[in-house]
Write an enzyme that holds these catalytic residues in place. Structure first.
Site, mmCIF file in Angstrom:
data_model
loop_
_atom_site.group_PDB
_atom_site.id
_atom_site.type_symbol
_atom_site.label_atom_id
_atom_site.label_comp_id
_atom_site.label_asym_id
_atom_site.label_seq_id
_atom_site.Cartn_x
_atom_site.Cartn_y
_atom_site.Cartn_z
ATOM 1 C CG ASP A 11 167.039 9.486 -9.017
ATOM 2 O OD1 ASP A 11 166.874 9.701 -7.809
ATOM 3 O OD2 ASP A 11 168.106 9.025 -9.484
ATOM 4 C CE1 TYR A 65 173.578 10.232 -6.285
ATOM 5 C CE2 TYR A 65 174.121 8.134 -7.326
ATOM 6 C CZ TYR A 65 173.184 9.008 -6.809
ATOM 7 O OH TYR A 65 171.855 8.661 -6.809
ATOM 8 C CG HIS A 98 162.849 9.545 -5.184
ATOM 9 N ND1 HIS A 98 163.182 10.861 -5.431
ATOM 10 C CD2 HIS A 98 163.688 8.802 -5.947
ATOM 11 C CE1 HIS A 98 164.190 10.905 -6.290
ATOM 12 N NE2 HIS A 98 164.509 9.685 -6.628
#
Ligand SMILES: *[C@@H]1O[C@H](CO)[C@@H](O)[C@H](O)[C@H]1NC(C)=O
Ligand SMILES: *[C@@H]1O[C@H](CO)[C@@H](O)[C@H](O)[C@H]1NC(C)=O
Ligand SMILES: *[C@@H]1O[C@H](CO)[C@@H](O)[C@H](O)[C@H]1NC(C)=O
Length: 353
Positions: free
Chosen positions: A164, A273, A328
């Site tokens: 990730d 982010y 994931h």
């Protein structure tokens, strides 16, 4: 491929801002609805977590230590087992996780490796610099390079394993500091150039939360609502949740919540982010030269498996292993299969060195 003409870049930039406004508004409305529906008391419920859960202190994972990095004013918390004469296997976690995401791998590989799992800057007990710019991917990559150079004397490289956000950082380390990476293992994140090349409408829709996270303050509020109830969605509910839900049990979940209960961690983690959105760098699409293993859980609700296929061409020596029935959170969802693939890859004679 020819570089995109200027007007395409401008259109893309405008498009991103429009999407950020759209999903920012949508996310804000959603957060407010959530507040109204659950009531103030429940929405703002916070649980004190002054001490790490007992499972995180299990000596099977090694010792908890702090490392002051040489290139920045950052100190990282890490968990380490093994000795400096063993080869280093360094693990970099994703969002919203911490070092503990690697517990199955740490147990398995500590027989042959010095296993080290860091908490990246902003997470848990690691330093949390305050500005968004402090979370640029180049700085996160520099942290990892520092860890390798400071923990390993003499021959300074490692097996670098990232998942990730940790995989975004690990790809970047491989591009900017190839000397510290002997072999690279990537879980469920494409090479950054493959992400851009494969950007489709469907993929943008799956990545909606990246646009929502550009909004100030509200995403943090949403994250912390009802004692971080978001973790139930992330780990246990479709489309993101684990297939083997028992592999993150309630005690394990407490370790992640403990990390995010540290003051400043939700903001810092979301700032990753925000920094990514503001500083997209063309040079972060270089080819990767050391041997690479990409492991991909195909039931990933955020990233389509075509992104794994698309990553292959940016590596000169690469293997791709897909695990069909895994989410994931692949290294926790299917730890045995992931460990087997990693071990086989590591036991191969390296072709490029
Ligand atoms: C370095 O970090 C410490 C602790 O987080 C902080 O008190 C100090 O002001 C920082 N120094 C610089 C030069 O940023
Ligand atoms: C994604 O990349 C793969 C492999 O490079 C390619 O076959 C596919 O057409 C791409 N899809 C999109 C939507 O760009
Ligand atoms: C995926 O794994 C789960 C849990 O082990 C199992 O119940 C399910 O049948 C599997 N699905 C497929 C398509 O193999």
């Amino acid at each position: 491929m020819a570089p995109a003409p200027a007007y395409v870049k401008i259109l893309l930039a405008v498009g991103q801002i429009v999407l950020a406004l759209f999903y920012g508004t949508l996310g804000t409305v959603f957060t407010l609805l959530h507040l109204v529906r659950s009531g103030r008391e429940k929405f703002f419920r916070r649980v004190e977590r002054p001490k790490p859960p007992q499972v995180a202190l299990d000596p099977i994972y090694g010792e908890h230590k702090m490392l002051k990095l040489k290139s920045s004013n950052v100190t990282l918390h890490y968990v380490s087992k093994g000795t400096s004469d063993q080869p280093l296997m360094l693990f970099v976690h994703g969002f919203p996780e911490c070092w503990y995401a690697w517990r199955y791998q740490m147990k398995y590989f500590s027989k042959n490796y010095r296993v080290v799992a860091i908490d990246q800057r902003g997470y848990g007990l690691s330093s949390k610099p305050s500005s968004i710019g402090d979370y640029k991917v180049e700085l996160l990559a520099r942290d990892v390079a520092d860890v390798v150079e400071q923990l390993v004397s003499g021959y300074q490289s490692c097996v670098l394993v990232g998942h990730d956000w940790g995989a975004i950082v690990s790809w970047t380390v491989a591009m900017l500091y190839p000397a510290v990476v002997d072999k690279l293992i990537i879980l469920n994140v494409p090479h950054p150039a493959a992400y851009q090349a494969n950007l489709s409408f469907a993929q943008l829709r799956k990545s909606w939360y990246i646009f929502f996270y550009q909004t100030p303050f509200i995403p943090e509020l949403f994250f912390q609502a009802n004692d971080m109830n978001i973790f139930n969605g992330v780990f246990y509910t479709k489309p993101m949740g684990l297939i083997n839900k028992g592999n993150i049990n309630s005690e394990d979940l407490e370790v992640f919540k403990y990390t995010f209960a540290q003051k400043g961690t939700p903001r810092a983690a979301i700032n990753y982010y925000r920094a990514l959105f503001r500083n997209q760098k063309a040079e972060l699409s270089k080819p990767v030269t050391m041997p690479v293993l990409i492991i991909w859980g195909c039931e990933d609700g955020a990233l389509g498996e075509e992104l794994a296929d698309g990553s292959v061409k940016y590596c000169s020596d690469v293997q791709l292993k897909k695990i069909r029935n895994a989410s994931h959170w692949v290294q926790q969802d299917e730890p045995d299969e992931v460990n087997r693939y990693m071990e086989a890859f590591l036991n191969e004679k390296s072709t490029s060195k």
